[in-house]
Design a protein around this motif. Sequence first.
Motif, PDB file in Angstrom:
ATOM      1  N   UNK A 178      39.812  -0.508   3.028  1.00 29.54           N
ATOM      2  CA  UNK A 178      39.270  -0.921   4.218  1.00 29.54           C
ATOM      3  C   UNK A 178      40.264  -1.212   5.478  1.00 29.54           C
ATOM      4  N   UNK A 179      40.041  -0.465   6.569  1.00 29.82           N
ATOM      5  CA  UNK A 179      40.937  -0.784   7.626  1.00 29.82           C
ATOM      6  C   UNK A 179      40.714  -1.988   8.411  1.00 29.82           C
ATOM      7  N   UNK A 180      41.732  -2.392   9.163  1.00 27.19           N
ATOM      8  CA  UNK A 180      41.528  -3.851   9.869  1.00 27.19           C
ATOM      9  C   UNK A 180      40.156  -3.763  10.644  1.00 27.19           C
ATOM     10  N   UNK A 181      40.005  -2.705  11.502  1.00 28.32           N
ATOM     11  CA  UNK A 181      39.006  -2.542  12.365  1.00 28.32           C
ATOM     12  C   UNK A 181      37.563  -2.616  11.686  1.00 28.32           C
ATOM     13  N   UNK A 182      37.624  -1.783  10.532  1.00 25.84           N
ATOM     14  CA  UNK A 182      36.304  -1.991   9.720  1.00 25.84           C
ATOM     15  C   UNK A 182      35.752  -3.350   9.192  1.00 25.84           C
ATOM     16  N   UNK A 183      36.797  -4.346   9.132  1.00 28.03           N
ATOM     17  CA  UNK A 183      36.405  -5.730   8.680  1.00 28.03           C
ATOM     18  C   UNK A 183      35.524  -6.195   9.776  1.00 28.03           C
ATOM     19  N   UNK A 184      35.579  -5.865  10.997  1.00 27.33           N
ATOM     20  CA  UNK A 184      34.709  -6.365  11.999  1.00 27.33           C
ATOM     21  C   UNK A 184      33.061  -5.890  11.783  1.00 27.33           C
ATOM     22  N   UNK A 185      33.020  -4.778  11.057  1.00 26.47           N
ATOM     23  CA  UNK A 185      31.589  -4.439  10.903  1.00 26.47           C
ATOM     24  C   UNK A 185      31.044  -4.359   9.547  1.00 26.47           C
ATOM     25  N   UNK A 186      31.805  -4.983   8.748  1.00 24.43           N
ATOM     26  CA  UNK A 186      31.380  -5.467   7.345  1.00 24.43           C
ATOM     27  C   UNK A 186      30.525  -6.663   7.331  1.00 24.43           C
ATOM     28  N   UNK A 187      29.197  -6.644   7.724  1.00 24.52           N
ATOM     29  CA  UNK A 187      28.524  -7.763   8.154  1.00 24.52           C
ATOM     30  C   UNK A 187      28.203  -8.391   6.799  1.00 24.52           C
ATOM     31  N   UNK A 188      28.253  -7.823   5.476  1.00 24.76           N
ATOM     32  CA  UNK A 188      27.721  -8.313   4.296  1.00 24.76           C
ATOM     33  C   UNK A 188      29.090  -8.895   3.635  1.00 24.76           C
ATOM     34  N   UNK A 189      30.224  -8.731   4.128  1.00 22.17           N
ATOM     35  CA  UNK A 189      31.612  -9.012   3.683  1.00 22.17           C
ATOM     36  C   UNK A 189      31.629  -8.738   2.078  1.00 22.17           C
ATOM     37  N   UNK A 190      31.341  -7.462   1.798  1.00 19.61           N
ATOM     38  CA  UNK A 190      31.317  -6.733   0.350  1.00 19.61           C
ATOM     39  C   UNK A 190      32.795  -6.193   0.551  1.00 19.61           C
ATOM     40  N   UNK A 191      33.350  -5.743   1.248  1.00 16.58           N
ATOM     41  CA  UNK A 191      34.749  -5.096   1.318  1.00 16.58           C
ATOM     42  C   UNK A 191      34.539  -3.608   1.532  1.00 16.58           C
ATOM     43  N   UNK A 192      33.277  -3.239   1.819  1.00 18.77           N
ATOM     44  CA  UNK A 192      33.239  -1.734   2.126  1.00 18.77           C
ATOM     45  C   UNK A 192      32.074  -1.636   3.158  1.00 18.77           C
ATOM     46  N   UNK A 193      31.975  -0.379   3.960  1.00 21.76           N
ATOM     47  CA  UNK A 193      30.705  -0.410   4.962  1.00 21.76           C
ATOM     48  C   UNK A 193      29.824   0.453   4.261  1.00 21.76           C
ATOM     49  N   UNK A 194      28.684   0.009   4.566  1.00 18.85           N
ATOM     50  CA  UNK A 194      27.398   0.830   4.044  1.00 18.85           C
ATOM     51  C   UNK A 194      27.134   1.650   5.121  1.00 18.85           C
ATOM     52  N   UNK A 195      25.963   2.628   4.841  1.00 18.20           N
ATOM     53  CA  UNK A 195      25.679   3.298   6.062  1.00 18.20           C
ATOM     54  C   UNK A 195      25.274   2.865   7.361  1.00 18.20           C
ATOM     55  N   UNK A 196      24.416   1.621   7.460  1.00 18.22           N
ATOM     56  CA  UNK A 196      24.219   1.043   8.416  1.00 18.22           C
ATOM     57  C   UNK A 196      25.457   0.639   9.313  1.00 18.22           C
ATOM     58  N   UNK A 197      26.090  -0.160   8.403  1.00 14.12           N
ATOM     59  CA  UNK A 197      27.445  -0.850   9.138  1.00 14.12           C
ATOM     60  C   UNK A 197      28.418   0.358  10.072  1.00 14.12           C
ATOM     61  N   UNK A 198      28.443   1.441   9.092  1.00 15.39           N
ATOM     62  CA  UNK A 198      29.350   2.550   9.481  1.00 15.39           C
ATOM     63  C   UNK A 198      28.647   2.991  11.004  1.00 15.39           C
TER      64      UNK A 198
END
Length: 83
Positions: free
Chosen positions: A1-21
């Motif tokens: 996960x990139x640093x900027x991706x963390x801002x959009x990981x709303x459920x804090x599971x360590x990966x972006x799902x389709x909605x977060x992406x």
Amino acid sequence: MFGFDKMFDFNRDGKLDSLERAIQFQFMDDMLKEDHSSSDFDEDEADVFGDAGLDYDELEFMDPDERREVLEDAGLDPDEFDF
């Protein structure tokens, strides 16, 4: 996960799902559109001012009479430019 991706990981599971992406892409798209549409800066005018040894930003903040005098002293017609 990139640093900027963390801002959009709303459920804090360590990966972006389709909605977060999708939210991330929409955010980036809005930022780029805002960056281009918010500027009424004319690059051609900036070149003209730069060639005359003037700075666009300084001219923009001058009072109209002072700006008119500076433009005339530089050999430019003040009526050709809108500030």
